[in-house]
Scaffold this motif. Structure first.
Motif, short mmCIF file in Angstrom:
data_model
loop_
_atom_site.label_atom_id
_atom_site.label_comp_id
_atom_site.label_asym_id
_atom_site.label_seq_id
_atom_site.Cartn_x
_atom_site.Cartn_y
_atom_site.Cartn_z
N ARG A 1 -5.80 -1.44 3.94
CA ARG A 1 -5.11 -0.24 4.43
C ARG A 1 -5.16 0.90 3.42
O ARG A 1 -4.91 2.06 3.78
N ALA A 2 -5.46 0.61 2.18
CA ALA A 2 -5.61 1.68 1.18
C ALA A 2 -6.79 2.58 1.52
O ALA A 2 -6.84 3.73 1.07
N ARG A 3 -7.70 2.06 2.30
CA ARG A 3 -8.91 2.83 2.60
C ARG A 3 -8.78 3.67 3.87
O ARG A 3 -9.76 4.24 4.35
N SER A 4 -7.56 3.76 4.41
CA SER A 4 -7.34 4.66 5.53
C SER A 4 -7.56 6.10 5.06
O SER A 4 -7.13 6.48 3.96
N VAL A 5 -8.22 6.90 5.89
CA VAL A 5 -8.43 8.30 5.51
C VAL A 5 -7.13 9.07 5.54
O VAL A 5 -7.03 10.16 4.96
N ASP A 6 -6.12 8.50 6.22
CA ASP A 6 -4.82 9.15 6.30
C ASP A 6 -3.91 8.55 5.21
O ASP A 6 -3.56 7.37 5.26
N TYR A 7 -3.55 9.37 4.23
CA TYR A 7 -2.76 8.89 3.10
C TYR A 7 -1.45 8.26 3.55
O TYR A 7 -1.04 7.20 3.05
N ALA A 8 -0.76 8.88 4.52
CA ALA A 8 0.53 8.38 4.98
C ALA A 8 0.40 6.98 5.57
O ALA A 8 1.28 6.13 5.41
N THR A 9 -0.71 6.71 6.25
CA THR A 9 -0.93 5.38 6.82
C THR A 9 -1.04 4.34 5.71
O THR A 9 -0.54 3.22 5.84
N SER A 10 -1.68 4.71 4.61
CA SER A 10 -1.78 3.80 3.47
C SER A 10 -0.40 3.57 2.85
O SER A 10 -0.07 2.45 2.47
N VAL A 11 0.40 4.63 2.75
CA VAL A 11 1.75 4.50 2.19
C VAL A 11 2.57 3.50 3.01
O VAL A 11 3.31 2.68 2.46
N LEU A 12 2.43 3.56 4.33
CA LEU A 12 3.21 2.68 5.20
C LEU A 12 2.90 1.20 4.96
O LEU A 12 3.72 0.33 5.26
N ALA A 13 1.72 0.91 4.41
CA ALA A 13 1.32 -0.49 4.19
C ALA A 13 1.72 -1.00 2.81
O ALA A 13 1.52 -2.19 2.52
N VAL A 14 2.28 -0.15 1.98
CA VAL A 14 2.58 -0.54 0.60
C VAL A 14 3.55 -1.71 0.53
O VAL A 14 3.33 -2.69 -0.19
#
Length: 291
Positions: free
Chosen positions: A140-153
């Motif tokens: 999920r870190a490789r999502s182009v959408d930063y917020a989407t990556s944050v949600l997976a932290v």
């Protein structure tokens, strides 16, 4: 799913009174959030936090996936990682040795386990002696959408904790010589790993812990000084992509902590000058403990 998230975000933004550009303070009342093209967009804190809470609810209901993989490197396989899982069969078939200290390494946004940072950290530890270096790969870190990556932290951190707990309970991993090292968003993943480990991790090192969409005033939703016996942060892009204020028990500011000589372009363009001004006096080269 992505379309829904975007629509929900803009619905919240439209219903709020936006903060004037002259009143924006990065990390205090909103954030300049990095975009795929290298620019940044301002998001008011109230809007972002409402949106994040709504999406966290979806995450908690298992409506999204959080794939996490682990690759073990030791002196027996210093350059080619052995993929491991939390199973006795997998660990027994690997070169994991509980007599040796263990280091988990977690990458940040847009990266993978093959990122040069991971290679450098792995090589540095293995050049010092016998270690179990486990590099975490979270897709999920490789999502182009930063917020989407944050949600997976948070969920990623819990999966790292699950692996740590398995190794501790079944294969003799010693928490007293365990370090978890995370870069950018990976620093907060490390924090959530520490929050969910059965016992206290010895050390967490946050390399430029990500600032956008993380609040200094909400330590339970980011890396903080209670996540391990010793938590250290190294600020290298403080006030822009990373925190400038100390968020651990020890904080280091190479070259002042904001920019580094010889570095290329940042992942996002610098925010306006007014947004980068710290709200506290310039930190000394080393500051200990967050308030």
């Amino acid at each position: 799913m992505k379309t829904f998230l975007i629509l929900a975000f803009f619905a919240l933004a439209a219903s709020a009174i936006p903060i004037k550009e002259s009143e924006r303070v990065h990390g205090e009342n909103g954030w300049y959030v990095p975009q795929e093209d290298g620019t940044s967009e301002w998001v008011d804190m109230d809007v972002a936090e409402q949106w994040m809470e709504a999406q966290e609810l979806l995450e908690s209901r298992g409506l999204t996936t959080v794939p996490v993989k682990f690759y073990l490197y030791t002196s027996s396989n210093p350059t080619k990682g052995k993929k491991i899982t939390a199973s006795t069969k997998s660990i027994d078939a690997s070169s994991f040795n509980s007599a040796h200290p263990t280091r988990f390494v977690i990458h940040g946004w847009t990266q993978s386990y093959t990122a040069s940072m991971n290679k450098d950290i792995r090589s540095a530890w293995l050049s010092r002696g016998d270690y179990n270096v486990i590099v975490v790969d979270w897709a999920r870190a490789r999502s182009v959408d930063y917020a989407t990556s944050v949600l997976a932290v948070a969920a990623t951190g819990k999966k790292v904790a699950k692996m740590i707990n398995f190794l501790k309970d079944n294969h003799g991993l010693n928490l007293n010589d365990l370090y978890v090292i995370g870069h950018s968003l990976g620093a907060h993943v490390a924090g959530y790993a520490g929050k969910n480990t059965d016992g206290q991790v010895h050390t967490i090192i946050g390399l430029d812990p990500a600032l956008p969409l993380f609040s200094y005033n909400k330590p339970n939703k980011r890396l903080n000084s209670d996540d391990a016996w010793y938590v250290e942060s190294i600020q290298t892009n403080g006030g822009t992509l990373g925190f400038l204020k100390p968020i651990g028990k020890g904080a280091f500011y190479p070259n002042g902590g904001k920019t580094q000589p010889g570095c290329g372009l940042d992942l996002m363009a610098p925010a306006p000058t007014d947004a980068l001004q710290p709200t506290t006096p310039r930190p000394s080269p080393r500051t200990t403990s967050e308030p």
